[in-house]
Design a protein around this motif. Sequence first.
Motif, short mmCIF file in Angstrom:
data_model
loop_
_atom_site.label_atom_id
_atom_site.label_comp_id
_atom_site.label_asym_id
_atom_site.label_seq_id
_atom_site.Cartn_x
_atom_site.Cartn_y
_atom_site.Cartn_z
N UNK A 214 0.82 -1.21 0.00
CA UNK A 214 0.00 0.00 0.00
C UNK A 214 0.86 1.26 0.00
N UNK A 215 1.85 1.26 0.88
CA UNK A 215 2.61 2.49 1.10
C UNK A 215 3.21 3.09 -0.19
N UNK A 216 3.90 2.31 -0.99
CA UNK A 216 4.59 2.91 -2.14
C UNK A 216 3.64 3.62 -3.10
N UNK A 217 2.40 3.10 -3.22
CA UNK A 217 1.50 3.73 -4.20
C UNK A 217 0.66 4.83 -3.57
N UNK A 218 0.44 4.72 -2.27
CA UNK A 218 -0.38 5.73 -1.58
C UNK A 218 0.27 7.11 -1.70
N UNK A 219 1.61 7.14 -1.64
CA UNK A 219 2.32 8.42 -1.67
C UNK A 219 2.55 8.92 -3.10
N UNK A 220 2.34 8.06 -4.07
CA UNK A 220 2.82 8.43 -5.40
C UNK A 220 1.78 8.42 -6.50
N UNK A 221 0.62 7.79 -6.28
CA UNK A 221 -0.29 7.79 -7.42
C UNK A 221 -1.62 7.10 -7.21
N UNK A 222 -1.85 6.52 -6.04
CA UNK A 222 -3.14 5.87 -5.82
C UNK A 222 -4.08 6.84 -5.11
N UNK A 223 -5.32 6.81 -5.49
CA UNK A 223 -6.31 7.69 -4.84
C UNK A 223 -7.40 6.89 -4.17
N UNK A 224 -8.13 7.59 -3.27
CA UNK A 224 -9.24 6.95 -2.58
C UNK A 224 -10.33 6.54 -3.55
N UNK A 225 -10.66 7.50 -4.41
CA UNK A 225 -11.82 7.26 -5.26
C UNK A 225 -11.64 7.90 -6.61
N UNK A 226 -12.10 7.21 -7.61
CA UNK A 226 -12.06 7.75 -8.95
C UNK A 226 -13.30 7.24 -9.66
N UNK A 227 -14.04 8.15 -10.27
CA UNK A 227 -15.26 7.74 -10.95
C UNK A 227 -14.91 7.02 -12.25
#
Lengths: 295, 253
Positions: A214-227
């Motif tokens: 989780x950590x590596x993408x949370x800081x760099x490009x993953x979002x909570x929500x995307x329609x």
Amino acid sequence: MMFAITPHVRRKQRHETIAKWVFFGMAASMIVPLVLIIGYLVERAWPSLSLGFLIDVPARGMKEGGVWPALVGTIYLVVLSLAVSAPVGVLAAVYLNEYARDNWFNRIINLAVINLAGVPSIVHALFGLGAFVYAARFGYSIISASLTLAIMTLPVIIASTREALASVPRTFREACWNVGATRWQTIKAVVLPNSISGILTGIILQVSRAAGETAPIMFTGAVFFKAVQKGDFFPYRLHEQCMALSMHLYTLSTQVPGVKESVPFATAVLLLGAVILVNATAIILRGYLRARKKW
Amino acid sequence: MTCTPTIAVRDLRLAYGQKEAIRGISFEILRNEIFGIIGPAQSGKTSLLHCLNRTIDFTPEARVSGSIRVDGEDVRQTRNIFALRRKIGMVAPLPVGLPLSIYDNVAFAPRCAGMRRRSELEAIVEQCLRQAALWDEVKDRLDSLGTKLSGGQQQRLTIARALSHQPEILCLDEFSIAIDPVTTMRIEDVLKELRRSMTIILVTNLTQQARRLADRTLFLWKGRIVELDHTDIIFSGKPANRQTYEYVNGIFG
Ligand SMILES: Nc1ncnc2c1ncn2[C@@H]1O[C@H](COP(=O)(O)OP(=O)(O)OP(=O)(O)O)[C@@H](O)[C@H]1O
Ligand SMILES: [Mg+2]
């Protein structure tokens, strides 16, 4: 009588039996946590488990619905990151194992690989943030997240590939050199074909690692929500952010109040299922390639 | 037998790190002779062959000095070591079937040298397998794996591979330790045949093998030449050096 059973022999046999069962018990006990975890997760997730969960988009502020955008996002990240780390890692390992002489420079490379493999994923995350998001100006994006995952998986792929290459006996290489083959001709004809099963297994195991962190993408490009449209296979552009399963699970369990209880569990089941599927593929592939092994 | 040297070794020294394996040896090998090298374990026989075809390069801690000339060209200065290795066929002591088909085992070297034509490759494969006394046993299963052959068959496959790049010099390093006496004799006959077209260096622990085959024999001991002379003289009972006498008669202390 030559083969009589003396008390000493009987004692040895008893020890042998005890040792065997103790070791067997230890090995078998590995199954227990796995079965318990899966059983528990599936039981809690049961109300939400359906095909719809897989292909639906989240609904009502992520309280209900499915995980489609996160699933697709994870596939994007895993495929892209391995598209970078697998070729780079394999070629680097070939260099280190087949070409590199034992000098200070190559020792530094070795040291770097070993140490990188031990760096915690949160540190990779911060590095990715600095290097890809800011310095390289990729922003918070699929590119930045994939590259961060690639950096994280690279040293492990190098290490596993080297191990696979080293398992090919040196006598084969010497036989090739003796008849005037170059190093590359030798690698192509003998070394790679006979280490490919180990190399592929190492790469595939990194799929589950890249999907789970989780950590590596949370800081760099993953979002909570995307329609995202339901069933859309290409919802993301590479310079945009995306959802991902591991991140989604984290969000559902900690950030969304009033979420239906079975939804995070179903997400976890999906993630675990994907990991098991990938690992099983690795085992089957290895078995298949081993069966064609040539000595 | 003409008397032109094809290999000239001058003051060759070799050390693995601090450990000296060859301590300054000089000799010449004549064209089309069978040159026997005998000597107890660790005397540097295998190391000498590694220097000859430059596979010593793959042992990073090895330090070589002196010169080895093959047809006048110093192997330590040569630009094209791949051509050098093709000029020298090398048969290692333990049989190595490459994990390829029998056909590919033999076709590997010609392919590496750039040969692509099927007809040419097939001709070479058959010729080399015949020369190595293996053809009759494998001609119906050329596409099965070389590694699945018996030890003795793999050794003959190794010999076929060493012949496949049409070397001018053939080095055999204790080639018979993995094969039975009958096959050994067949290969020895092959060697007598081959010497018409090439120079043969025969490293052997079986002194009688050198006696049967070699024109001249070199006795190497602890990296030094004890004696080099015509094989008849070495085995005559009156060699120049007492150690030689003791070694070939098995009373070496
Ligand atoms: N790769 C190596 N690294 C270090 N030392 C080596 C290496 N190869 C050989 N030696 C040493 O060099 C010496 C000569 O070895 P070599 O293999 O040439 O002997 P040999 O005459 O072929 O013996 P044998 O009859 O047992 O095959 C030995 O003392 C050996 O320990
Ligand atoms: Mg030897």
